[in-house]
Enzyme design. Sequence first.
Site: not given
Ligand code: ADP
Length: 157
Positions: A16, A40, A89, A127
């Site tokens: 992130h 959730k 990803r 996450s």
């Molecule tokens: P959501 O529940 O909306 O998917 P996340 O917190 O999992 O929320 O992810 C938010 C955004 O960050 C998404 O667009 C996801 O693809 C991106 N993201 C998550 N992990 C990574 C990573 N390791 N590298 C790049 N982008 C990421």
Amino acid sequence: MKALYPGSFDPLTFGHLDLINRGLDLFGEVIVAVLEHPEKSPTFDLETRLKQIRESTNHLDGVKVISFEGLTVKCAKENKANLILRGLRAMSDFEYELQIAHTNRSLEACYETVFLVTAAHHSFLSSSVVKEVARFEGKISHMVPEIVAKDLRRLFN
Ligand code: ADP
């Protein structure tokens, strides 16, 4: 330009953070919008997630961290963002992201979603992977900022 970067961030990872940094380089301003998800139950409550992100980005100019509930496009409008920023990803992210991007455009045609491809060394990070490793007391210092690592250790130890 102001980019809205929405997500659950439960918790924030270096993946992130990489996206936030690169979004800043491209657009100048990034609003990290943490989704409340009332239906959730997240691992970390909203206040904790906001604190983790604020502390991990307070050295960066142009980052604002907010929370939101409901529609992303509404949040983008209220915060006068120009575009929505998301990360990709792997192919597995693509179908889901495509559907959301189309939905958002059908609601507010002015909002383009810009996807940044993850840095290769962060492409395995999510996450949930981080939480799984932390649960079994594996090394997480290369996956999350120190404040998040501390919160995870407190949670699982
Ligand atoms: P959501 O529940 O909306 O998917 P996340 O917190 O999992 O929320 O992810 C938010 C955004 O960050 C998404 O667009 C996801 O693809 C991106 N993201 C998550 N992990 C990574 C990573 N390791 N590298 C790049 N982008 C990421």
